[in-house]
Write a protein that holds these residues in place. Structure first.
Motif, PDB file in Angstrom:
ATOM      1  N   SER A 111      16.539 -26.428  -5.961  1.00 10.74           N
ATOM      2  CA  SER A 111      15.396 -26.595  -6.851  1.00 10.74           C
ATOM      3  C   SER A 111      15.266 -25.395  -7.782  1.00 10.74           C
ATOM      4  O   SER A 111      15.993 -24.399  -7.657  1.00 10.74           O
ATOM      5  N   SER A 112      14.327 -25.474  -8.686  1.00 13.63           N
ATOM      6  CA  SER A 112      14.080 -24.374  -9.624  1.00 13.63           C
ATOM      7  C   SER A 112      13.599 -23.118  -8.907  1.00 13.63           C
ATOM      8  O   SER A 112      13.670 -22.015  -9.456  1.00 13.63           O
ATOM      9  N   PHE A 113      13.137 -23.252  -7.661  1.00 14.60           N
ATOM     10  CA  PHE A 113      12.679 -22.085  -6.905  1.00 14.60           C
ATOM     11  C   PHE A 113      13.824 -21.097  -6.669  1.00 14.60           C
ATOM     12  O   PHE A 113      13.596 -19.922  -6.384  1.00 14.60           O
ATOM     13  N   ALA A 114      15.067 -21.581  -6.785  1.00 14.19           N
ATOM     14  CA  ALA A 114      16.219 -20.691  -6.621  1.00 14.19           C
ATOM     15  C   ALA A 114      16.335 -19.680  -7.758  1.00 14.19           C
ATOM     16  O   ALA A 114      17.150 -18.760  -7.688  1.00 14.19           O
ATOM     17  N   TRP A 115      15.515 -19.830  -8.789  1.00 16.75           N
ATOM     18  CA  TRP A 115      15.458 -18.863  -9.885  1.00 16.75           C
ATOM     19  C   TRP A 115      14.318 -17.870  -9.692  1.00 16.75           C
ATOM     20  O   TRP A 115      13.911 -17.192 -10.648  1.00 16.75           O
ATOM     21  N   SER A 116      13.805 -17.740  -8.486  1.00 17.28           N
ATOM     22  CA  SER A 116      12.596 -16.947  -8.252  1.00 17.28           C
ATOM     23  C   SER A 116      12.701 -15.524  -8.789  1.00 17.28           C
ATOM     24  O   SER A 116      11.768 -15.005  -9.418  1.00 17.28           O
ATOM     25  N   ARG A 117      13.841 -14.877  -8.570  1.00 17.54           N
ATOM     26  CA  ARG A 117      13.962 -13.469  -8.974  1.00 17.54           C
ATOM     27  C   ARG A 117      14.120 -13.326 -10.487  1.00 17.54           C
ATOM     28  O   ARG A 117      13.690 -12.336 -11.068  1.00 17.54           O
ATOM     29  N   GLN A 118      14.710 -14.344 -11.113  1.00 16.48           N
ATOM     30  CA  GLN A 118      14.821 -14.293 -12.562  1.00 16.48           C
ATOM     31  C   GLN A 118      13.472 -14.571 -13.232  1.00 16.48           C
ATOM     32  O   GLN A 118      13.097 -13.902 -14.202  1.00 16.48           O
ATOM     33  N   VAL A 119      12.739 -15.541 -12.700  1.00 18.40           N
ATOM     34  CA  VAL A 119      11.414 -15.832 -13.261  1.00 18.40           C
ATOM     35  C   VAL A 119      10.500 -14.620 -13.106  1.00 18.40           C
ATOM     36  O   VAL A 119       9.790 -14.223 -14.043  1.00 18.40           O
TER      37      VAL A 119
END
Length: 348
Positions: free
Chosen positions: A58-66
Protein backbone atom coordinates in the motif's frame (compact mmCIF):
# COMPACT_ATOMS: atom_id res chain seq x y z
CA UNK A 1 -16.16 7.83 4.86
CA UNK A 2 -12.76 7.95 3.16
CA UNK A 3 -11.65 10.88 5.30
CA UNK A 4 -12.00 8.70 8.40
CA UNK A 5 -9.90 5.80 7.10
CA UNK A 6 -6.91 5.24 9.41
CA UNK A 7 -3.51 6.43 8.24
CA UNK A 8 0.07 6.29 9.47
CA UNK A 9 0.88 9.66 7.90
CA UNK A 10 0.95 12.89 9.90
CA UNK A 11 -2.32 14.85 9.88
CA UNK A 12 -0.30 18.04 10.27
CA UNK A 13 1.00 17.79 6.68
CA UNK A 14 -2.12 16.29 5.06
CA UNK A 15 -3.92 18.66 2.70
CA UNK A 16 -6.34 16.17 1.15
CA UNK A 17 -7.26 12.49 1.34
CA UNK A 18 -10.06 10.33 0.07
CA UNK A 19 -11.27 8.09 -2.71
CA UNK A 20 -10.87 8.95 -6.38
CA UNK A 21 -13.58 7.32 -8.54
CA UNK A 22 -12.27 5.39 -11.56
CA UNK A 23 -14.34 4.00 -14.41
CA UNK A 24 -12.86 1.76 -17.07
CA UNK A 25 -14.32 -0.17 -20.01
CA UNK A 26 -13.34 -3.81 -20.18
CA UNK A 27 -12.91 -4.36 -23.90
CA UNK A 28 -13.31 -8.12 -23.94
CA UNK A 29 -16.55 -8.20 -21.97
CA UNK A 30 -17.84 -4.79 -23.13
CA UNK A 31 -18.90 -4.08 -19.58
CA UNK A 32 -18.33 -0.98 -17.46
CA UNK A 33 -16.34 -1.59 -14.31
CA UNK A 34 -15.90 0.98 -11.57
CA UNK A 35 -13.52 1.15 -8.64
CA UNK A 36 -11.98 3.79 -6.42
CA UNK A 37 -8.39 4.68 -5.58
CA UNK A 38 -7.40 5.75 -2.08
CA UNK A 39 -4.97 8.67 -2.07
CA UNK A 40 -3.41 11.23 0.23
CA UNK A 41 -1.79 14.58 -0.49
CA UNK A 42 0.77 16.07 1.88
CA UNK A 43 2.69 19.34 1.80
CA UNK A 44 2.05 22.53 -0.10
CA UNK A 45 5.28 23.22 -2.02
CA UNK A 46 5.59 23.92 -5.76
CA UNK A 47 7.45 20.72 -6.67
CA UNK A 48 4.87 17.94 -7.05
CA UNK A 49 5.98 14.34 -6.51
CA UNK A 50 3.77 11.29 -7.03
CA UNK A 51 5.07 8.10 -5.41
CA UNK A 52 3.92 4.79 -6.96
CA UNK A 53 4.45 1.65 -4.90
CA UNK A 54 5.11 -1.92 -6.00
CA UNK A 55 3.52 -5.37 -5.81
CA UNK A 56 0.98 -5.96 -3.02
CA UNK A 57 2.18 -2.93 -1.02
CA UNK A 58 0.00 0.00 0.00
CA UNK A 59 0.95 3.67 -0.07
CA UNK A 60 1.90 3.32 3.61
CA UNK A 61 5.17 1.81 2.36
CA UNK A 62 6.15 5.39 1.45
CA UNK A 63 5.91 6.47 5.10
CA UNK A 64 9.50 7.71 5.40
CA UNK A 65 9.37 9.59 2.12
CA UNK A 66 6.07 11.28 2.95
CA UNK A 67 7.36 12.25 6.38
CA UNK A 68 10.50 13.79 4.92
CA UNK A 69 9.26 15.52 1.77
CA UNK A 70 5.96 16.79 3.19
CA UNK A 71 7.89 18.56 5.95
CA UNK A 72 9.98 20.48 3.39
CA UNK A 73 8.54 23.77 2.08
CA UNK A 74 9.46 22.97 -1.53
CA UNK A 75 7.37 19.82 -2.02
CA UNK A 76 3.84 18.54 -2.43
CA UNK A 77 3.47 14.75 -2.20
CA UNK A 78 0.79 12.48 -3.65
CA UNK A 79 0.60 8.79 -2.68
CA UNK A 80 -1.93 6.22 -3.86
CA UNK A 81 -3.00 2.67 -3.14
CA UNK A 82 -2.92 0.86 -6.48
CA UNK A 83 -6.01 -1.08 -7.47
CA UNK A 84 -6.19 -4.36 -5.56
CA UNK A 85 -4.41 -3.28 -2.39
CA UNK A 86 -4.86 -1.10 0.68
CA UNK A 87 -7.94 1.10 0.84
CA UNK A 88 -8.46 1.10 -2.93
CA UNK A 89 -11.03 -1.04 -4.67
CA UNK A 90 -10.34 -4.49 -6.04
CA UNK A 91 -11.96 -4.71 -9.47
CA UNK A 92 -12.05 -8.01 -11.27
CA UNK A 93 -8.70 -9.05 -12.65
CA UNK A 94 -6.44 -9.76 -14.24
CA UNK A 95 -4.77 -6.35 -14.25
CA UNK A 96 -2.24 -4.81 -16.62
CA UNK A 97 0.41 -2.20 -15.98
CA UNK A 98 -1.15 -0.13 -18.75
CA UNK A 99 -4.54 -0.20 -17.02
CA UNK A 100 -2.96 0.66 -13.68
CA UNK A 101 -1.22 3.61 -15.35
CA UNK A 102 -4.62 4.79 -16.59
CA UNK A 103 -5.72 4.73 -12.93
CA UNK A 104 -2.85 7.07 -12.08
CA UNK A 105 -3.79 9.46 -14.89
CA UNK A 106 -7.36 9.59 -13.61
CA UNK A 107 -6.04 10.41 -10.14
CA UNK A 108 -3.69 13.13 -11.44
CA UNK A 109 -6.60 14.72 -13.29
CA UNK A 110 -8.80 14.37 -10.20
CA UNK A 111 -6.39 16.30 -7.97
CA UNK A 112 -5.65 18.87 -10.67
CA UNK A 113 -2.06 17.94 -11.52
CA UNK A 114 -2.54 18.44 -15.26
CA UNK A 115 -0.11 21.13 -16.41
CA UNK A 116 2.82 20.42 -18.76
CA UNK A 117 6.08 19.59 -16.97
CA UNK A 118 4.42 19.75 -13.57
CA UNK A 119 5.11 16.41 -11.85
CA UNK A 120 7.99 14.24 -10.68
CA UNK A 121 7.35 10.46 -10.65
CA UNK A 122 9.07 8.17 -8.14
CA UNK A 123 8.24 4.50 -8.57
CA UNK A 124 9.52 1.14 -7.36
CA UNK A 125 9.21 -2.43 -8.63
CA UNK A 126 5.69 -2.96 -10.08
CA UNK A 127 5.28 0.79 -9.57
CA UNK A 128 8.24 1.29 -11.91
CA UNK A 129 6.49 -0.82 -14.54
CA UNK A 130 3.36 1.30 -14.14
CA UNK A 131 5.52 4.43 -14.39
CA UNK A 132 6.98 3.27 -17.73
CA UNK A 133 3.44 3.06 -19.10
CA UNK A 134 2.63 6.42 -17.53
CA UNK A 135 5.66 8.00 -19.20
CA UNK A 136 4.46 6.60 -22.52
CA UNK A 137 0.97 8.02 -22.08
CA UNK A 138 1.65 11.48 -20.57
CA UNK A 139 5.34 12.29 -21.14
CA UNK A 140 4.63 16.01 -21.47
CA UNK A 141 3.48 16.30 -17.87
CA UNK A 142 6.57 14.65 -16.37
CA UNK A 143 9.66 16.61 -15.32
CA UNK A 144 11.64 13.74 -13.84
CA UNK A 145 11.27 10.00 -13.36
CA UNK A 146 12.87 7.57 -10.92
CA UNK A 147 12.62 3.91 -11.97
CA UNK A 148 13.71 1.89 -8.95
CA UNK A 149 14.33 -1.89 -8.76
CA UNK A 150 12.18 -2.51 -11.82
CA UNK A 151 12.16 -4.07 -15.28
CA UNK A 152 11.06 -3.43 -18.84
CA UNK A 153 9.53 -6.90 -18.76
CA UNK A 154 9.25 -9.47 -21.50
CA UNK A 155 7.57 -12.84 -21.85
CA UNK A 156 5.70 -13.95 -18.69
CA UNK A 157 8.19 -16.70 -17.78
CA UNK A 158 11.09 -14.25 -18.08
CA UNK A 159 9.39 -11.84 -15.66
CA UNK A 160 9.48 -14.26 -12.74
CA UNK A 161 11.75 -13.32 -9.83
CA UNK A 162 14.84 -15.42 -9.08
CA UNK A 163 13.90 -18.81 -7.57
CA UNK A 164 14.49 -17.68 -3.98
CA UNK A 165 12.18 -14.73 -4.55
CA UNK A 166 9.49 -16.97 -6.07
CA UNK A 167 9.49 -19.20 -2.98
CA UNK A 168 9.46 -16.28 -0.54
CA UNK A 169 6.76 -14.41 -2.47
CA UNK A 170 4.50 -17.48 -2.54
CA UNK A 171 5.11 -18.14 1.15
CA UNK A 172 4.35 -14.52 2.05
CA UNK A 173 1.16 -14.45 -0.05
CA UNK A 174 -0.37 -17.41 1.75
CA UNK A 175 0.83 -16.60 5.28
CA UNK A 176 -1.92 -14.94 7.32
CA UNK A 177 -0.26 -14.26 10.67
CA UNK A 178 1.53 -10.89 10.76
CA UNK A 179 4.19 -12.22 13.12
CA UNK A 180 4.88 -15.13 10.76
CA UNK A 181 4.79 -12.96 7.66
CA UNK A 182 7.27 -10.28 8.77
CA UNK A 183 10.43 -12.49 8.79
CA UNK A 184 9.50 -13.77 5.33
CA UNK A 185 9.07 -10.25 3.97
CA UNK A 186 12.34 -9.14 5.56
CA UNK A 187 14.27 -12.01 3.98
CA UNK A 188 12.64 -11.17 0.66
CA UNK A 189 13.53 -7.45 0.57
CA UNK A 190 16.64 -6.94 2.73
CA UNK A 191 20.13 -8.51 2.84
CA UNK A 192 20.37 -10.77 5.91
CA UNK A 193 23.71 -9.23 6.88
CA UNK A 194 22.15 -5.77 7.02
CA UNK A 195 19.19 -6.95 9.11
CA UNK A 196 21.55 -8.22 11.79
CA UNK A 197 23.60 -5.03 11.91
CA UNK A 198 23.14 -2.59 14.77
CA UNK A 199 20.67 0.14 13.93
CA UNK A 200 22.39 3.49 13.56
CA UNK A 201 20.47 6.17 15.41
CA UNK A 202 18.79 8.60 13.07
CA UNK A 203 19.45 6.53 9.94
CA UNK A 204 15.69 6.02 9.59
CA UNK A 205 13.55 9.14 9.74
CA UNK A 206 11.40 9.29 12.85
CA UNK A 207 13.02 6.36 14.67
CA UNK A 208 15.31 6.81 17.66
CA UNK A 209 17.00 4.46 20.08
CA UNK A 210 15.28 4.02 23.44
CA UNK A 211 16.70 3.53 26.94
CA UNK A 212 20.23 3.16 25.58
CA UNK A 213 19.38 -0.35 24.36
CA UNK A 214 20.95 -1.09 21.02
CA UNK A 215 18.60 -2.61 18.49
CA UNK A 216 19.26 -4.33 15.19
CA UNK A 217 17.87 -3.16 11.87
CA UNK A 218 15.62 -6.24 11.98
CA UNK A 219 14.05 -5.10 15.26
CA UNK A 220 13.46 -1.57 14.02
CA UNK A 221 12.00 -2.76 10.70
CA UNK A 222 9.73 -5.20 12.54
CA UNK A 223 8.38 -2.38 14.70
CA UNK A 224 7.71 -0.15 11.70
CA UNK A 225 6.15 -2.92 9.63
CA UNK A 226 3.76 -3.71 12.48
CA UNK A 227 2.67 -0.07 12.62
CA UNK A 228 1.96 -0.01 8.89
CA UNK A 229 0.35 -3.42 8.41
CA UNK A 230 -2.04 -3.10 11.35
CA UNK A 231 -3.62 -0.02 9.73
CA UNK A 232 -3.77 -1.53 6.25
CA UNK A 233 -6.91 -3.28 5.07
CA UNK A 234 -6.05 -6.95 4.41
CA UNK A 235 -5.41 -7.63 0.76
CA UNK A 236 -7.66 -10.14 -0.97
CA UNK A 237 -6.15 -13.10 -2.80
CA UNK A 238 -7.82 -11.79 -5.96
CA UNK A 239 -6.09 -8.43 -5.60
CA UNK A 240 -2.72 -10.06 -4.95
CA UNK A 241 -2.89 -12.44 -7.92
CA UNK A 242 -4.27 -9.75 -10.24
CA UNK A 243 -1.35 -7.45 -9.45
CA UNK A 244 1.07 -10.35 -9.91
CA UNK A 245 -0.45 -10.99 -13.35
CA UNK A 246 0.18 -7.36 -14.29
CA UNK A 247 3.84 -7.71 -13.29
CA UNK A 248 4.32 -11.01 -15.15
CA UNK A 249 2.76 -9.73 -18.38
CA UNK A 250 4.48 -6.34 -18.39
CA UNK A 251 6.58 -5.46 -21.41
CA UNK A 252 7.88 -2.17 -22.77
CA UNK A 253 9.71 -2.48 -26.08
CA UNK A 254 13.18 -1.06 -26.71
CA UNK A 255 11.63 1.53 -29.05
CA UNK A 256 9.29 2.74 -26.32
CA UNK A 257 12.12 2.85 -23.77
CA UNK A 258 14.13 4.98 -26.17
CA UNK A 259 11.19 7.32 -26.65
CA UNK A 260 10.66 7.66 -22.89
CA UNK A 261 14.35 8.41 -22.45
CA UNK A 262 14.22 11.20 -25.01
CA UNK A 263 10.94 12.71 -23.79
CA UNK A 264 11.57 13.02 -20.02
CA UNK A 265 14.09 15.74 -19.00
CA UNK A 266 15.63 13.73 -16.13
CA UNK A 267 15.52 9.97 -15.51
CA UNK A 268 17.30 8.01 -12.80
CA UNK A 269 17.41 4.19 -12.77
CA UNK A 270 18.16 2.90 -9.27
CA UNK A 271 18.93 -0.63 -8.11
CA UNK A 272 20.71 -2.62 -5.44
CA UNK A 273 22.89 -5.70 -5.88
CA UNK A 274 21.12 -8.16 -3.54
CA UNK A 275 17.60 -8.21 -4.97
CA UNK A 276 15.56 -11.41 -4.65
CA UNK A 277 12.55 -10.05 -6.54
CA UNK A 278 13.88 -8.11 -9.54
CA UNK A 279 17.28 -9.08 -10.91
CA UNK A 280 19.56 -5.99 -10.99
CA UNK A 281 20.46 -6.93 -14.58
CA UNK A 282 17.07 -5.50 -15.55
CA UNK A 283 18.21 -2.02 -14.50
CA UNK A 284 21.33 -2.33 -16.66
CA UNK A 285 19.09 -3.35 -19.56
CA UNK A 286 16.95 -0.26 -18.99
CA UNK A 287 20.06 1.91 -19.04
CA UNK A 288 21.26 0.29 -22.26
CA UNK A 289 17.99 1.21 -23.98
CA UNK A 290 17.59 4.59 -22.26
CA UNK A 291 20.82 6.35 -23.17
CA UNK A 292 19.95 9.68 -21.56
CA UNK A 293 19.09 8.10 -18.19
CA UNK A 294 21.42 7.94 -15.17
CA UNK A 295 22.04 4.54 -13.58
CA UNK A 296 22.85 4.13 -9.87
CA UNK A 297 23.59 0.82 -8.15
CA UNK A 298 24.05 0.56 -4.38
CA UNK A 299 26.15 -2.21 -2.86
CA UNK A 300 24.80 -4.65 -0.24
CA UNK A 301 21.31 -3.31 -0.95
CA UNK A 302 18.12 -5.29 -1.43
CA UNK A 303 14.70 -4.75 -2.93
CA UNK A 304 13.57 -2.53 -0.06
CA UNK A 305 16.19 0.09 -0.84
CA UNK A 306 13.99 3.10 0.04
CA UNK A 307 13.77 1.67 3.58
CA UNK A 308 17.27 0.26 3.86
CA UNK A 309 18.88 3.51 2.72
CA UNK A 310 16.25 6.10 3.50
CA UNK A 311 18.52 9.12 3.67
CA UNK A 312 20.39 8.22 0.49
CA UNK A 313 17.14 7.50 -1.35
CA UNK A 314 15.58 10.81 -0.34
CA UNK A 315 18.76 12.61 -1.38
CA UNK A 316 18.61 10.99 -4.85
CA UNK A 317 14.99 12.11 -5.23
CA UNK A 318 15.90 15.67 -4.18
CA UNK A 319 18.73 15.81 -6.71
CA UNK A 320 16.51 14.38 -9.44
CA UNK A 321 13.85 17.02 -8.79
CA UNK A 322 16.43 19.80 -8.90
CA UNK A 323 18.16 18.54 -12.05
CA UNK A 324 14.83 17.87 -13.75
CA UNK A 325 13.69 21.41 -13.08
CA UNK A 326 17.01 22.78 -14.35
CA UNK A 327 16.68 20.70 -17.54
CA UNK A 328 13.17 22.06 -18.15
CA UNK A 329 14.43 25.62 -17.65
CA UNK A 330 17.26 25.02 -20.13
CA UNK A 331 14.85 23.59 -22.69
CA UNK A 332 12.55 26.58 -22.35
CA UNK A 333 15.49 28.94 -22.78
CA UNK A 334 16.56 27.11 -25.94
CA UNK A 335 12.96 27.14 -27.24
CA UNK A 336 12.71 30.85 -26.52
CA UNK A 337 15.97 31.57 -28.34
CA UNK A 338 14.88 29.44 -31.29
CA UNK A 339 11.62 31.36 -31.57
CA UNK A 340 13.50 34.66 -31.34
CA UNK A 341 15.99 33.62 -34.01
CA UNK A 342 13.18 32.46 -36.31
CA UNK A 343 11.36 35.76 -35.90
CA UNK A 344 14.55 37.71 -36.64
CA UNK A 345 15.18 35.68 -39.81
CA UNK A 346 11.63 36.21 -41.00
CA UNK A 347 12.03 39.97 -40.67
CA UNK A 348 15.16 40.08 -42.85
Amino acid sequence: MASSLPTIFSPSTCTRKGLCPVTSIRRQQSAIESHSLYFEQHGTGPERIIFIMGLNASSFAWSRQVQYFASQPNYSVLVVDNRGVGNSGTPRGPYSTSGMAEDVIVLLDYVGWKEPRSIHVVALSLGGMIAQELATKIPGRIISLLLGITTAGGLPWTNFPPWKGVKLLAKSTFTKSIDDKIPIVHEMVFPTSWLEEEYQEGSITGVEQVEDRKRTNREVETELYHAEILLTRPQTLSGSLSQLYAALTHRVSPARLEQISKSIPKIIILTGDVDHLVNPKNSFYLKDKMKEAELIQWKNTGHGLHFQKTREFNAVVERMVEEGREAVSRDRTVDSRTVGESTALESI
